[in-house]
Design an enzyme around this catalytic site. Structure first.
Site: not given
Length: 323
Positions: A100, A298
Protein backbone atom coordinates in the site's frame (compact mmCIF):
# COMPACT_ATOMS: atom_id res chain seq x y z
CA UNK A 1 7.81 -13.69 18.49
CA UNK A 2 9.63 -10.59 17.29
CA UNK A 3 11.44 -8.29 19.70
CA UNK A 4 9.94 -4.80 19.88
CA UNK A 5 12.67 -2.15 19.69
CA UNK A 6 12.76 1.63 19.48
CA UNK A 7 15.45 2.49 16.93
CA UNK A 8 16.91 5.98 16.38
CA UNK A 9 16.91 6.54 12.62
CA UNK A 10 18.27 10.08 12.71
CA UNK A 11 15.40 12.56 12.70
CA UNK A 12 13.25 10.45 15.05
CA UNK A 13 12.77 6.95 16.45
CA UNK A 14 10.75 4.12 14.96
CA UNK A 15 9.18 1.19 16.77
CA UNK A 16 10.32 -1.97 15.03
CA UNK A 17 9.43 -5.64 15.35
CA UNK A 18 12.74 -7.45 14.80
CA UNK A 19 13.31 -11.19 14.47
CA UNK A 20 16.09 -13.39 13.10
CA UNK A 21 19.70 -13.02 12.09
CA UNK A 22 21.20 -12.47 8.67
CA UNK A 23 20.79 -9.95 5.84
CA UNK A 24 18.38 -7.14 6.74
CA UNK A 25 14.85 -7.12 5.31
CA UNK A 26 12.81 -4.01 6.16
CA UNK A 27 9.00 -4.33 5.97
CA UNK A 28 6.96 -1.15 5.45
CA UNK A 29 3.16 -1.11 5.95
CA UNK A 30 0.42 1.06 4.47
CA UNK A 31 -2.76 2.82 5.62
CA UNK A 32 -4.40 2.20 8.06
CA UNK A 33 -2.01 -0.47 9.27
CA UNK A 34 0.97 -1.26 11.50
CA UNK A 35 4.06 -3.44 11.83
CA UNK A 36 1.42 -6.04 12.76
CA UNK A 37 0.27 -6.15 9.13
CA UNK A 38 3.37 -8.31 8.54
CA UNK A 39 2.58 -10.75 11.36
CA UNK A 40 2.48 -13.71 8.94
CA UNK A 41 5.74 -12.78 7.20
CA UNK A 42 8.16 -11.83 9.99
CA UNK A 43 8.76 -15.36 11.30
CA UNK A 44 8.93 -16.91 7.83
CA UNK A 45 11.55 -14.40 6.68
CA UNK A 46 13.54 -14.85 9.90
CA UNK A 47 13.41 -18.65 9.56
CA UNK A 48 14.79 -18.31 6.03
CA UNK A 49 18.00 -16.78 7.39
CA UNK A 50 17.28 -13.06 7.39
CA UNK A 51 16.79 -10.29 9.94
CA UNK A 52 13.15 -9.28 9.50
CA UNK A 53 12.40 -5.74 10.69
CA UNK A 54 8.76 -4.61 10.41
CA UNK A 55 8.39 -0.93 11.26
CA UNK A 56 5.65 1.34 12.46
CA UNK A 57 5.92 4.13 9.87
CA UNK A 58 6.37 7.56 11.50
CA UNK A 59 3.02 8.74 12.87
CA UNK A 60 1.79 5.20 13.58
CA UNK A 61 1.71 2.98 16.64
CA UNK A 62 4.78 3.27 18.83
CA UNK A 63 6.89 5.36 16.44
CA UNK A 64 7.44 9.09 16.90
CA UNK A 65 4.63 11.32 15.65
CA UNK A 66 5.68 14.80 14.53
CA UNK A 67 2.80 17.25 14.13
CA UNK A 68 3.66 19.10 10.92
CA UNK A 69 2.18 17.97 7.60
CA UNK A 70 5.55 18.36 5.89
CA UNK A 71 7.08 15.92 8.37
CA UNK A 72 5.28 13.18 6.41
CA UNK A 73 6.78 14.04 3.01
CA UNK A 74 8.15 11.09 1.06
CA UNK A 75 11.69 12.45 1.30
CA UNK A 76 11.53 12.36 5.11
CA UNK A 77 10.10 8.81 5.26
CA UNK A 78 12.69 7.56 2.76
CA UNK A 79 15.25 9.13 5.09
CA UNK A 80 13.85 7.04 7.94
CA UNK A 81 14.52 3.84 5.97
CA UNK A 82 18.05 4.93 5.11
CA UNK A 83 18.65 5.73 8.78
CA UNK A 84 17.21 2.38 9.85
CA UNK A 85 19.42 0.50 7.39
CA UNK A 86 22.44 2.46 8.63
CA UNK A 87 21.55 1.61 12.23
CA UNK A 88 20.96 -2.12 11.76
CA UNK A 89 23.23 -3.07 8.85
CA UNK A 90 25.77 -0.31 8.15
CA UNK A 91 28.16 -2.46 6.13
CA UNK A 92 25.80 -3.85 3.48
CA UNK A 93 22.69 -2.72 1.58
CA UNK A 94 19.31 -3.80 2.91
CA UNK A 95 16.29 -5.37 1.20
CA UNK A 96 12.95 -3.54 1.19
CA UNK A 97 9.38 -4.88 1.15
CA UNK A 98 6.36 -2.57 1.20
CA UNK A 99 2.58 -2.70 0.87
CA UNK A 100 0.00 0.00 0.00
CA UNK A 101 1.64 3.36 0.93
CA UNK A 102 4.63 1.24 1.89
CA UNK A 103 5.05 0.24 -1.77
CA UNK A 104 5.71 3.75 -3.17
CA UNK A 105 7.86 4.39 -0.10
CA UNK A 106 10.09 1.38 -0.84
CA UNK A 107 10.07 1.84 -4.64
CA UNK A 108 11.28 5.41 -4.24
CA UNK A 109 13.77 4.51 -1.52
CA UNK A 110 15.38 1.98 -3.88
CA UNK A 111 15.29 4.47 -6.75
CA UNK A 112 16.82 7.39 -4.85
CA UNK A 113 19.33 5.41 -2.73
CA UNK A 114 20.48 2.51 -4.92
CA UNK A 115 23.70 2.19 -2.95
CA UNK A 116 21.74 1.53 0.26
CA UNK A 117 19.12 -0.95 -0.96
CA UNK A 118 19.99 -4.19 -2.71
CA UNK A 119 16.51 -5.21 -3.85
CA UNK A 120 12.90 -4.13 -3.43
CA UNK A 121 9.48 -5.80 -3.33
CA UNK A 122 6.16 -3.98 -3.40
CA UNK A 123 2.60 -5.19 -2.97
CA UNK A 124 -0.67 -3.72 -4.21
CA UNK A 125 0.74 -0.51 -5.77
CA UNK A 126 3.04 -0.94 -8.81
CA UNK A 127 5.85 1.50 -9.60
CA UNK A 128 4.87 3.86 -12.41
CA UNK A 129 8.02 5.97 -12.63
CA UNK A 130 8.67 9.58 -11.68
CA UNK A 131 5.33 11.42 -11.87
CA UNK A 132 4.68 13.94 -14.63
CA UNK A 133 2.39 15.95 -12.36
CA UNK A 134 1.25 15.86 -8.72
CA UNK A 135 -1.33 13.17 -7.97
CA UNK A 136 -3.65 15.85 -6.58
CA UNK A 137 -3.97 17.23 -10.13
CA UNK A 138 -4.85 13.77 -11.45
CA UNK A 139 -7.61 12.94 -8.98
CA UNK A 140 -9.05 16.45 -9.07
CA UNK A 141 -9.39 16.20 -12.84
CA UNK A 142 -10.96 12.74 -12.83
CA UNK A 143 -13.04 12.93 -9.66
CA UNK A 144 -13.36 16.28 -7.86
CA UNK A 145 -14.03 18.33 -11.00
CA UNK A 146 -16.65 15.77 -12.02
CA UNK A 147 -18.47 16.09 -8.70
CA UNK A 148 -17.33 12.62 -7.61
CA UNK A 149 -15.97 11.46 -4.26
CA UNK A 150 -12.32 10.40 -4.11
CA UNK A 151 -10.93 9.29 -0.78
CA UNK A 152 -7.64 11.17 -1.17
CA UNK A 153 -9.51 14.42 -1.79
CA UNK A 154 -11.55 13.72 1.34
CA UNK A 155 -8.27 13.25 3.24
CA UNK A 156 -6.82 16.63 2.20
CA UNK A 157 -8.50 18.97 4.72
CA UNK A 158 -6.80 18.46 8.12
CA UNK A 159 -9.21 17.29 10.80
CA UNK A 160 -12.08 16.07 8.62
CA UNK A 161 -11.06 12.45 8.04
CA UNK A 162 -9.40 12.35 11.47
CA UNK A 163 -12.76 13.08 13.13
CA UNK A 164 -14.53 10.33 11.19
CA UNK A 165 -11.81 7.71 11.79
CA UNK A 166 -11.19 8.54 15.44
CA UNK A 167 -14.90 8.42 16.35
CA UNK A 168 -14.66 4.62 16.17
CA UNK A 169 -11.22 3.38 15.06
CA UNK A 170 -12.31 -0.25 15.08
CA UNK A 171 -15.24 0.36 12.74
CA UNK A 172 -13.12 2.55 10.46
CA UNK A 173 -10.37 -0.05 10.05
CA UNK A 174 -12.81 -2.95 9.78
CA UNK A 175 -15.07 -1.36 7.17
CA UNK A 176 -12.19 0.01 5.11
CA UNK A 177 -10.31 -3.29 5.06
CA UNK A 178 -13.39 -5.37 4.32
CA UNK A 179 -14.67 -3.08 1.54
CA UNK A 180 -11.60 -3.51 -0.70
CA UNK A 181 -10.76 -7.09 0.25
CA UNK A 182 -11.17 -10.15 -1.93
CA UNK A 183 -14.18 -11.16 0.20
CA UNK A 184 -16.35 -8.49 -1.39
CA UNK A 185 -17.61 -8.98 -4.95
CA UNK A 186 -16.00 -6.41 -7.23
CA UNK A 187 -18.09 -3.27 -7.06
CA UNK A 188 -17.24 0.38 -6.65
CA UNK A 189 -18.47 1.26 -3.18
CA UNK A 190 -16.54 4.50 -3.51
CA UNK A 191 -18.72 5.61 -6.45
CA UNK A 192 -20.51 8.39 -4.58
CA UNK A 193 -20.84 12.15 -4.87
CA UNK A 194 -18.37 14.77 -3.72
CA UNK A 195 -19.30 15.68 -0.15
CA UNK A 196 -19.88 12.11 1.01
CA UNK A 197 -17.97 10.78 3.98
CA UNK A 198 -15.41 7.98 3.71
CA UNK A 199 -17.53 5.28 5.35
CA UNK A 200 -20.77 6.28 3.65
CA UNK A 201 -22.09 3.42 1.50
CA UNK A 202 -19.41 0.90 2.43
CA UNK A 203 -20.74 -2.64 2.94
CA UNK A 204 -21.23 -4.02 6.43
CA UNK A 205 -18.30 -6.34 7.18
CA UNK A 206 -18.85 -10.05 7.54
CA UNK A 207 -16.52 -12.33 9.53
CA UNK A 208 -13.35 -13.28 7.64
CA UNK A 209 -10.60 -15.70 8.50
CA UNK A 210 -7.83 -13.24 7.58
CA UNK A 211 -9.05 -10.39 9.81
CA UNK A 212 -10.08 -11.83 13.17
CA UNK A 213 -11.55 -10.15 16.23
CA UNK A 214 -8.10 -10.40 17.84
CA UNK A 215 -6.57 -8.62 14.83
CA UNK A 216 -9.19 -5.88 15.09
CA UNK A 217 -8.50 -5.60 18.83
CA UNK A 218 -4.85 -4.89 18.00
CA UNK A 219 -5.57 -2.27 15.33
CA UNK A 220 -8.19 -0.58 17.49
CA UNK A 221 -5.81 -0.28 20.44
CA UNK A 222 -3.05 1.10 18.20
CA UNK A 223 -5.19 3.82 16.62
CA UNK A 224 -6.91 4.78 19.87
CA UNK A 225 -3.52 5.75 21.28
CA UNK A 226 -1.85 7.06 18.09
CA UNK A 227 -4.76 8.76 16.35
CA UNK A 228 -4.94 9.23 12.58
CA UNK A 229 -3.28 12.62 12.07
CA UNK A 230 0.18 11.30 11.13
CA UNK A 231 -1.15 8.56 8.83
CA UNK A 232 -3.45 11.02 7.03
CA UNK A 233 -0.71 13.63 6.70
CA UNK A 234 1.03 11.27 4.25
CA UNK A 235 -1.78 12.05 1.76
CA UNK A 236 -1.24 15.81 2.16
CA UNK A 237 2.23 15.85 0.60
CA UNK A 238 1.56 15.09 -3.07
CA UNK A 239 2.88 18.45 -4.34
CA UNK A 240 5.91 18.31 -2.06
CA UNK A 241 6.66 14.73 -3.13
CA UNK A 242 6.29 15.64 -6.81
CA UNK A 243 8.80 18.47 -6.50
CA UNK A 244 11.34 16.31 -4.67
CA UNK A 245 11.14 13.47 -7.19
CA UNK A 246 11.72 15.64 -10.28
CA UNK A 247 15.50 15.56 -9.74
CA UNK A 248 15.36 11.79 -10.43
CA UNK A 249 13.41 12.08 -13.71
CA UNK A 250 14.56 9.48 -16.24
CA UNK A 251 16.04 7.15 -13.62
CA UNK A 252 14.88 3.57 -13.26
CA UNK A 253 14.98 1.07 -10.42
CA UNK A 254 17.88 -1.10 -11.54
CA UNK A 255 17.85 -3.48 -8.56
CA UNK A 256 15.96 -6.79 -8.56
CA UNK A 257 12.24 -6.10 -7.98
CA UNK A 258 9.22 -8.16 -7.04
CA UNK A 259 5.63 -7.00 -7.47
CA UNK A 260 2.66 -8.85 -5.98
CA UNK A 261 -0.81 -7.56 -6.77
CA UNK A 262 -4.35 -8.69 -6.04
CA UNK A 263 -6.79 -9.68 -8.76
CA UNK A 264 -9.54 -7.75 -6.95
CA UNK A 265 -7.38 -4.84 -5.78
CA UNK A 266 -8.23 -1.49 -7.39
CA UNK A 267 -4.76 -0.18 -6.55
CA UNK A 268 -3.05 -2.93 -8.56
CA UNK A 269 -4.39 -1.44 -11.80
CA UNK A 270 -3.94 2.13 -10.48
CA UNK A 271 -7.75 2.48 -10.30
CA UNK A 272 -8.19 1.06 -13.79
CA UNK A 273 -5.50 3.16 -15.49
CA UNK A 274 -3.33 0.17 -16.48
CA UNK A 275 -4.46 -3.26 -17.67
CA UNK A 276 -1.10 -4.98 -17.10
CA UNK A 277 0.74 -3.52 -14.11
CA UNK A 278 3.74 -5.84 -14.48
CA UNK A 279 4.32 -4.87 -18.12
CA UNK A 280 3.96 -1.21 -17.14
CA UNK A 281 6.51 -1.65 -14.35
CA UNK A 282 9.10 -3.13 -16.71
CA UNK A 283 9.41 0.31 -18.30
CA UNK A 284 10.62 1.72 -14.99
CA UNK A 285 12.06 -1.33 -13.20
CA UNK A 286 13.57 -3.65 -15.83
CA UNK A 287 14.38 -6.46 -13.37
CA UNK A 288 10.84 -6.83 -12.03
CA UNK A 289 9.22 -10.20 -11.43
CA UNK A 290 5.45 -9.90 -11.09
CA UNK A 291 2.55 -11.95 -9.79
CA UNK A 292 -1.19 -11.26 -9.58
CA UNK A 293 -2.90 -13.36 -6.89
CA UNK A 294 -6.31 -14.80 -7.85
CA UNK A 295 -9.11 -13.75 -5.54
CA UNK A 296 -6.93 -11.37 -3.53
CA UNK A 297 -8.09 -7.89 -2.67
CA UNK A 298 -6.03 -4.98 -1.38
CA UNK A 299 -4.62 -6.46 1.84
CA UNK A 300 -2.25 -8.77 0.00
CA UNK A 301 -0.04 -10.26 2.70
CA UNK A 302 -2.86 -10.49 5.24
CA UNK A 303 -5.43 -12.04 2.89
CA UNK A 304 -3.10 -14.52 1.19
CA UNK A 305 -0.18 -15.08 3.60
CA UNK A 306 0.85 -18.52 2.36
CA UNK A 307 0.97 -17.48 -1.29
CA UNK A 308 2.78 -14.24 -0.45
CA UNK A 309 5.31 -15.99 1.77
CA UNK A 310 6.04 -18.55 -0.94
CA UNK A 311 6.72 -15.84 -3.50
CA UNK A 312 8.75 -13.72 -1.09
CA UNK A 313 10.97 -16.58 0.09
CA UNK A 314 11.59 -17.80 -3.46
CA UNK A 315 12.56 -14.26 -4.51
CA UNK A 316 14.72 -13.64 -1.44
CA UNK A 317 16.50 -16.94 -2.05
CA UNK A 318 17.64 -15.76 -5.48
CA UNK A 319 19.18 -12.49 -4.27
CA UNK A 320 22.97 -12.12 -4.10
CA UNK A 321 23.29 -11.96 -0.31
CA UNK A 322 25.60 -13.84 2.01
CA UNK A 323 24.07 -15.85 4.82
Amino acid sequence: MPEMRMIDVGELSLRCAVQGEGPLVILVHGFPESWYSWRHQIGAIADAGFTACAIDVRGYGGSDKPEAIEAYALERIVGDLVGLADALQPDAPAILIGHDWGAPIVWNSALTHPERFLAVAGMSVPFSGIPARPFTEVFREHFTAQGKFFYQEYFQEPGVAEAEAEADPREFVHRMMYSISGDVPPGDYFDKPLGATFLEGLPDPRPTDWLTEADLDFYEAEFRQSGFRGPLNRYRNHERDFEWLQQFAGQKIEQPCLFIGGERDPATTLFGAVSDPVAMMRLFAPKVEGHILPGAGHWTQQEKPEAVNGLLLEWLGKLPVGH
